[in-house]
Design a protein around this motif. Structure first.
Motif, short mmCIF file in Angstrom:
data_model
loop_
_atom_site.label_atom_id
_atom_site.label_comp_id
_atom_site.label_asym_id
_atom_site.label_seq_id
_atom_site.Cartn_x
_atom_site.Cartn_y
_atom_site.Cartn_z
N ALA A 70 41.22 38.39 2.70
CA ALA A 70 41.25 38.74 1.27
C ALA A 70 42.32 37.95 0.53
N LEU A 71 43.48 37.77 1.17
CA LEU A 71 44.60 37.11 0.51
C LEU A 71 44.76 35.65 0.91
N GLY A 72 44.06 35.22 1.93
CA GLY A 72 44.11 33.82 2.33
C GLY A 72 45.41 33.41 3.00
N GLU A 73 46.09 34.36 3.64
CA GLU A 73 47.34 34.02 4.32
C GLU A 73 47.06 33.49 5.72
N ARG A 74 47.99 32.73 6.25
CA ARG A 74 47.81 32.06 7.54
C ARG A 74 48.78 32.62 8.58
N HIS A 75 48.26 32.87 9.76
CA HIS A 75 49.11 33.29 10.87
C HIS A 75 50.08 32.17 11.22
N LEU A 115 42.24 30.71 8.04
CA LEU A 115 40.87 31.18 7.98
C LEU A 115 40.37 31.14 6.54
N ARG A 116 39.09 30.93 6.38
CA ARG A 116 38.50 30.93 5.04
C ARG A 116 38.45 32.35 4.51
N GLN A 117 38.75 32.50 3.23
CA GLN A 117 38.64 33.83 2.63
C GLN A 117 37.18 34.27 2.64
N HIS A 118 36.96 35.56 2.84
CA HIS A 118 35.61 36.06 3.09
C HIS A 118 35.01 36.65 1.81
N PRO A 119 33.72 36.37 1.55
CA PRO A 119 33.07 36.92 0.35
C PRO A 119 33.04 38.44 0.31
N ALA A 174 54.31 44.25 7.39
CA ALA A 174 54.81 43.51 8.54
C ALA A 174 53.73 42.77 9.32
N ALA A 175 52.48 43.21 9.19
CA ALA A 175 51.40 42.62 9.99
C ALA A 175 51.22 41.14 9.67
N PHE A 176 50.99 40.34 10.72
CA PHE A 176 50.65 38.93 10.52
C PHE A 176 49.15 38.81 10.29
N PRO A 177 48.73 37.87 9.45
CA PRO A 177 47.29 37.67 9.25
C PRO A 177 46.61 37.34 10.58
N THR A 178 45.41 37.85 10.76
CA THR A 178 44.70 37.52 11.99
C THR A 178 44.45 36.02 12.06
#
Length: 302
Positions: free
Chosen positions: A111-116, A123-127, A267-271
């Motif tokens: 959703a936010l387009g953040e990178r691990h 990852l590409r943001q999802h529709p 605190a969670a890292f983006p998948t």
């Protein structure tokens, strides 16, 4: 140990530490439950205030929430004056990928387009998430990065089914829907939403039956039969009702579980998806399994 944002590449052990620390403390959490009492019509408003003082503490080990919801940092303020709970159906993957922070991880990445930090690429943001934001905000124009951050920072997102479904082509079993009832009740007690957007027609009746007097907009899942021409008006109608009633407006208060879910989201890292080296992927899977096992053990041991 608190891990601060750094410009250098963190080690896999550092990345795993916040999740492990969070779930080791989970059984020690407490939250407030307003106790029920009969109301005479003429005394309803007075008793509603008194009920705020009639509380009991119950431990988090008594709830069945396995996957913590995404809770935006400004959820308590709400979006457009409303605390909105967006509810999907389930996560799809093999169960060895289950972990308690999967939902915040996915929101940050898709959703936010953040990178691990260890991922080789973003990852590409999802529709799925683009459609949800456009439907709730009644705006079909492309959103800026700042607008996405503001929206997702003001809402909560939760998947009803609290176990992974192996494949998207298989409907969740009936037992999984039934097992999702108790966790949702806990989520509603903690988040106290003014509006629920249920992104599942087949789950709509069940969610409505558990929502009490909270308005529920039941719409098609973004992956199937989702049309802005019907979804936007339906959500807008329920938003108007929610604004008029403000079901939990004055009674909302932060509790320890709410703060813990908020901290987990922050605190969670983006998948990272599959964008990890073989060694990093193996270590991350091990840490995920350990975190999930610790939480599941806490949920069934008492």
């Amino acid at each position: 140990m608190r891990i601060e944002a750094r410009s250098d590449r963190p080690s896999p052990n550092q990345l795993a530490e916040p999740s492990a620390s969070f779930h080791l403390r989970w059984p020690e959490l407490w939250f407030l439950m307003i106790s029920e009492c009969p109301l005479a019509p003429i005394e309803a408003e007075l008793m509603r205030q008194i009920r705020k003082m009639s509380i009991k503490r119950i431990t988090m080990k008594n709830t069945t929430v396995r996957f913590a919801p995404w809770v935006g940092s400004q959820y308590s303020e709400g979006w457009d004056g409303l605390r909105i709970l967006l509810m999907g159906e389930s996560h799809y993957a093999e169960n060895h990928h289950e972990r308690p922070t999967v939902t915040p991880e996915i929101v940050k990445a898709l959703a936010l387009g953040e990178r691990h930090p260890l991922a080789t690429k973003r990852l590409r943001q999802h529709p799925h998430f683009t459609k949800i934001m456009r439907a709730v905000t009644s705006s079909r124009r492309p959103a800026t990065r700042a607008e996405k951050a503001d929206f997702w920072g003001r809402v909560a997102y939760y998947n009803f089914i609290q176990e992974f479904i192996p494949t998207k082509r298989r409907a969740p079993p009936k037992e999984a829907w039934l097992r999702g009832k108790a966790p949702l009740c806990d989520v509603l007690d903690v988040l106290r939403p003014d509006l629920i957007v249920c992104l599942s027609q087949r789950n709509g009746d069940l969610v409505c039956s558990l929502a009490g007097d909270v308005p529920v907009a039941v719409v098609h899942h973004p992956s199937s039969h989702f049309k802005y021409s019907t979804v936007i008006p339906k959500i807008a109608q329920k938003r108007a009702i929610a604004m008029a009633t403000k079901t939990h407006g004055a009674s909302f208060s932060r509790c320890e579980v709410f703060d813990r879910w908020s901290q987990a989201s922050a605190a969670a890292f983006p998948t990272p998806g599959s964008n990890l080296s073989e060694d990093d992927a193996a270590l991350l899977e091990m840490q995920r399994r350990r975190a999930m096992a610790e939480l599941d053990e806490a949920l069934v041991s008492i």
